[in-house]
Design a protein around this motif. Structure first.
Motif, mmCIF file in Angstrom:
data_model
loop_
_atom_site.group_PDB
_atom_site.id
_atom_site.type_symbol
_atom_site.label_atom_id
_atom_site.label_comp_id
_atom_site.label_asym_id
_atom_site.label_seq_id
_atom_site.Cartn_x
_atom_site.Cartn_y
_atom_site.Cartn_z
ATOM 1 N N ALA A 33 0.831 -1.204 0.000
ATOM 2 C CA ALA A 33 0.000 0.000 0.000
ATOM 3 C C ALA A 33 0.867 1.256 0.000
ATOM 4 O O ALA A 33 0.603 2.219 -0.727
ATOM 5 C CB ALA A 33 -0.920 0.003 1.219
ATOM 6 N N GLY A 34 1.934 1.249 0.796
ATOM 7 C CA GLY A 34 2.817 2.408 0.841
ATOM 8 C C GLY A 34 3.560 2.606 -0.456
ATOM 9 O O GLY A 34 3.749 3.732 -0.926
ATOM 10 N N ARG A 35 3.981 1.489 -1.110
ATOM 11 C CA ARG A 35 4.695 1.591 -2.375
ATOM 12 C C ARG A 35 3.797 2.138 -3.466
ATOM 13 O O ARG A 35 4.199 2.973 -4.272
ATOM 14 C CB ARG A 35 5.227 0.208 -2.771
ATOM 15 C CG ARG A 35 6.049 0.200 -4.053
ATOM 16 C CD ARG A 35 6.561 -1.213 -4.311
ATOM 17 N NE ARG A 35 5.448 -2.144 -4.376
ATOM 18 C CZ ARG A 35 5.597 -3.467 -4.344
ATOM 19 N NH1 ARG A 35 6.801 -3.990 -4.193
ATOM 20 N NH2 ARG A 35 4.546 -4.259 -4.426
ATOM 21 N N ASN A 36 2.538 1.705 -3.480
ATOM 22 C CA ASN A 36 1.605 2.188 -4.505
ATOM 23 C C ASN A 36 1.245 3.653 -4.306
ATOM 24 O O ASN A 36 0.860 4.342 -5.247
ATOM 25 C CB ASN A 36 0.324 1.338 -4.477
ATOM 26 C CG ASN A 36 0.578 -0.101 -4.908
ATOM 27 O OD1 ASN A 36 1.543 -0.378 -5.614
ATOM 28 N ND2 ASN A 36 -0.279 -1.005 -4.472
ATOM 29 N N ASP A 62 4.150 12.099 0.659
ATOM 30 C CA ASP A 62 4.726 11.060 1.528
ATOM 31 C C ASP A 62 5.412 11.731 2.719
ATOM 32 O O ASP A 62 6.527 12.215 2.625
ATOM 33 C CB ASP A 62 5.693 10.152 0.763
ATOM 34 C CG ASP A 62 6.620 10.929 -0.152
ATOM 35 O OD1 ASP A 62 6.343 12.111 -0.421
ATOM 36 O OD2 ASP A 62 7.621 10.350 -0.612
ATOM 37 N N VAL A 63 4.711 11.751 3.839
ATOM 38 C CA VAL A 63 5.177 12.397 5.068
ATOM 39 C C VAL A 63 5.846 11.349 5.955
ATOM 40 O O VAL A 63 5.338 10.233 6.115
ATOM 41 C CB VAL A 63 4.002 13.060 5.812
ATOM 42 C CG1 VAL A 63 4.456 13.624 7.152
ATOM 43 C CG2 VAL A 63 3.383 14.153 4.937
ATOM 44 N N THR A 64 6.987 11.711 6.529
ATOM 45 C CA THR A 64 7.744 10.775 7.361
ATOM 46 C C THR A 64 7.438 10.987 8.840
ATOM 47 O O THR A 64 7.439 12.121 9.326
ATOM 48 C CB THR A 64 9.255 10.937 7.127
ATOM 49 O OG1 THR A 64 9.544 10.708 5.747
ATOM 50 C CG2 THR A 64 10.046 9.955 7.978
ATOM 51 N N PRO A 67 1.005 8.247 3.262
ATOM 52 C CA PRO A 67 0.409 9.104 2.220
ATOM 53 C C PRO A 67 -0.591 10.078 2.829
ATOM 54 O O PRO A 67 -1.762 9.746 3.026
ATOM 55 C CB PRO A 67 -0.271 8.095 1.289
ATOM 56 C CG PRO A 67 -0.634 6.938 2.187
ATOM 57 C CD PRO A 67 0.441 6.880 3.230
ATOM 58 N N LEU A 68 -0.153 11.291 3.119
ATOM 59 C CA LEU A 68 -0.985 12.277 3.795
ATOM 60 C C LEU A 68 -1.077 13.553 2.972
ATOM 61 O O LEU A 68 -0.163 13.894 2.221
ATOM 62 C CB LEU A 68 -0.401 12.625 5.173
ATOM 63 C CG LEU A 68 -0.048 11.467 6.108
ATOM 64 C CD1 LEU A 68 0.579 12.004 7.382
ATOM 65 C CD2 LEU A 68 -1.276 10.634 6.418
ATOM 66 N N ASP A 69 -2.174 14.273 3.130
ATOM 67 C CA ASP A 69 -2.317 15.596 2.528
ATOM 68 C C ASP A 69 -3.212 16.436 3.429
ATOM 69 O O ASP A 69 -3.584 16.015 4.530
ATOM 70 C CB ASP A 69 -2.859 15.523 1.100
ATOM 71 C CG ASP A 69 -4.205 14.817 0.998
ATOM 72 O OD1 ASP A 69 -4.998 14.888 1.975
ATOM 73 O OD2 ASP A 69 -4.485 14.199 -0.042
ATOM 74 N N ARG A 97 8.996 20.979 -3.640
ATOM 75 C CA ARG A 97 7.987 20.436 -2.746
ATOM 76 C C ARG A 97 8.683 19.987 -1.470
ATOM 77 O O ARG A 97 9.603 19.173 -1.493
ATOM 78 C CB ARG A 97 7.240 19.268 -3.393
ATOM 79 C CG ARG A 97 6.586 19.621 -4.731
ATOM 80 C CD ARG A 97 5.714 18.495 -5.214
ATOM 81 N NE ARG A 97 4.535 18.329 -4.361
ATOM 82 C CZ ARG A 97 3.752 17.259 -4.392
ATOM 83 N NH1 ARG A 97 4.052 16.241 -5.188
ATOM 84 N NH2 ARG A 97 2.697 17.184 -3.613
ATOM 85 N N ALA A 98 8.243 20.551 -0.370
ATOM 86 C CA ALA A 98 8.868 20.256 0.920
ATOM 87 C C ALA A 98 8.647 18.802 1.316
ATOM 88 O O ALA A 98 7.611 18.205 1.019
ATOM 89 C CB ALA A 98 8.314 21.183 1.994
ATOM 90 N N GLU A 99 9.643 18.239 2.007
ATOM 91 C CA GLU A 99 9.551 16.872 2.531
ATOM 92 C C GLU A 99 9.421 16.973 4.046
ATOM 93 O O GLU A 99 10.385 17.240 4.745
ATOM 94 C CB GLU A 99 10.787 16.074 2.122
ATOM 95 C CG GLU A 99 10.941 15.961 0.615
ATOM 96 C CD GLU A 99 12.240 15.300 0.216
ATOM 97 O OE1 GLU A 99 12.682 14.362 0.920
ATOM 98 O OE2 GLU A 99 12.815 15.719 -0.796
ATOM 99 N N LEU A 100 8.202 16.756 4.539
ATOM 100 C CA LEU A 100 7.910 16.942 5.957
ATOM 101 C C LEU A 100 8.225 15.694 6.760
ATOM 102 O O LEU A 100 7.857 14.583 6.387
ATOM 103 C CB LEU A 100 6.433 17.307 6.148
ATOM 104 C CG LEU A 100 5.947 17.452 7.600
ATOM 105 C CD1 LEU A 100 6.682 18.579 8.322
ATOM 106 C CD2 LEU A 100 4.437 17.670 7.639
ATOM 107 N N LEU A 101 8.914 15.892 7.867
ATOM 108 C CA LEU A 101 9.111 14.861 8.883
ATOM 109 C C LEU A 101 8.646 15.445 10.206
ATOM 110 O O LEU A 101 9.099 16.527 10.601
ATOM 111 C CB LEU A 101 10.577 14.434 8.953
ATOM 112 C CG LEU A 101 10.937 13.326 9.946
ATOM 113 C CD1 LEU A 101 12.170 12.557 9.467
ATOM 114 C CD2 LEU A 101 11.199 13.859 11.358
#
Length: 408
Positions: free
Chosen positions: A168-171, A239-241, A267-269, A324-328
């Motif tokens: 699911a995460g890969r897709n 893709d939020v870490t 997978p978040l928005d 595009r920012a990569e949020l952790l």
């Protein structure tokens, strides 16, 4: 050295906190030198590396440096101390004492929050190095192997559930179209902070209990951060870490001060409901996904022979509008995590932690609970890629966005 040690050795983390009963510089140096000489379980006497397979020890003077400056005034910016500590000559651990306030900066190759808490406990004299408190950290040389055996050895159903989550995460991966890039420097990150006081947190908790009982404040704040960043004009990748501490998977009476967390992506928005994120987090914990992630990443690093980003140059989209920012978002829990280094005045307590983002477009937000219920948020980013004023605007709107997340 473990693959996790190699992976984290190029990144650093810094924190400023107080007020606490801080000793003199001479006493702090004596205690920290003793910790460096106390053996590898305490980590401080080791030299981090992105390449070496075997640990090398260092002399106490090369393991830690401590300086003392004027006490931090009530009106001063706490980040000034972080700038001071990161300007010191590089050692595994750097410490600045400023009256009742402390700033520390350390290599993630030595450890994570558990390591920094141990440093503070020892430096403040809260717990002796011979105390039984440290016994779990001296047991076992391979915590990841122990965690994997305990997690998956007796329950194969977890492996089936984990495979489903992995697919699911890969897709849902957010790769996006290729765009022209430019070189980006590996500079010390900038930071912005905010302290959300007890009364505001109490308001949020009361609203949560009415509308979203059972949903963690972490899930709510994460969803609020996505909205706040978007509202401030910062586009965030889907893709939020979220880092997961893997220590709960260790056998009882075993622990480690080494870095032992897994960064899992979700997978978040801005439209993701907090209950949905809560369910994702629960499923990840129950499946053992954090341990599996550590096993897979460690295996890849061991095959590669060194940390993958040890030498490769950083690149970012050439067009600022395409970045595009990569949020952790990392929640490090209630600070302090032990009873050995309490705040002397909980009403004034703060803890701001600034950890190096893993990419030039990264925004690493670290949150912690201090005092009774106050929440401290720190956002680390690279100023040549991300606009600091926009980050400040985003943090300032987190409470309002959290209330909106709860009420929907």
């Amino acid at each position: 050295m473990t693959s996790l040690d190699l992976q984290h050795s190029r990144r650093r983390s810094a924190s400023v906190f107080g007020p606490m009963a801080v000793p003199s510089r001479d006493v702090a140096v004596e205690r920290l030198h003793a910790m460096a000489a106390a053996g590898p379980a305490f980590r401080l006497g080791l030299r981090p590396s992105a390449h070496d397979r075997r640990w090398h020890t260092v002399e106490a003077d090369d393991a830690v440096s401590v300086t003392e400056v004027a006490p931090l005034s009530r009106t001063a910016d706490p980040l000034d101390l972080l700038r001071t500590v990161r300007g010191m000559p590089e050692t595994g651990l750097r410490v600045v004492l400023a009256g009742e306030w402390v700033a520390i900066d350390f290599s993630h190759g030595l450890g994570d929050v558990a390591f920094s808490q141990a440093v503070v406990d020892v430096m403040l004299g809260g717990v002796a190095l011979t105390d039984p408190h440290w016994a779990p950290y001296r047991r076992g040389r391979h915590p990841l192997a122990a965690a994997a055996a305990r997690t998956f050895g007796g329950d194969t159903r977890r492996l089936i559930q984990l495979a489903r989550l992995h697919r699911a995460g890969r897709n849902a991966a957010d790769s996006g179209p290729e765009t022209p890039t430019r070189a980006a420097s590996r500079s010390t990150p900038s930071a912005r902070t905010i302290r959300i006081d007890d009364s505001e947190i109490a308001e949020l908790r009361a609203a949560r209990d009415r509308h979203l009982p059972g949903v963690s404040m972490f899930a709510i704040v994460t969803c609020a951060l996505l909205r706040s960043l978007s509202q401030a004009g910062i586009d965030v990748r889907r893709d939020v870490t979220i880092p997961f501490d893997a220590r709960p998977y260790l056998p009882r009476r075993m622990d480690t001060l080494a870095s032992f967390s897994a960064g899992l992506t979700f997978p978040l928005d801005t439209k993701t409901p907090a209950p949905e994120l809560k369910d994702m987090i629960t499923a990840a914990y129950r499946s053992g996904r954090p341990v599996a992630n550590l096993v897979v990443s460690s295996t890849k690093l061991r095959i590669a022979g060194s940390a993958p980003d040890a030498e490769s140059p950083w690149r970012v989209a050439a067009d600022p509008a395409a970045v595009r920012a990569e949020l952790l978002h990392s929640y490090v829990g209630r600070i302090p995590q032990t009873q050995f280094s309490p705040f002397t005045d909980p009403d004034l307590a703060f803890n701001y932690t600034v950890s190096d983002p893993v990419s030039p477009a990264g925004i690493t937000v670290t949150s912690s609970t201090v005092g009774d219920h106050a929440l401290c948020l720190s956002a680390a980013f690279h100023a040549d890629v991300t606009d600091g004023d926009r980050v400040s605007d985003a943090l300032a709107s987190v409470v309002d966005q959290a209330l909106a997340v709860i009420s929907e």
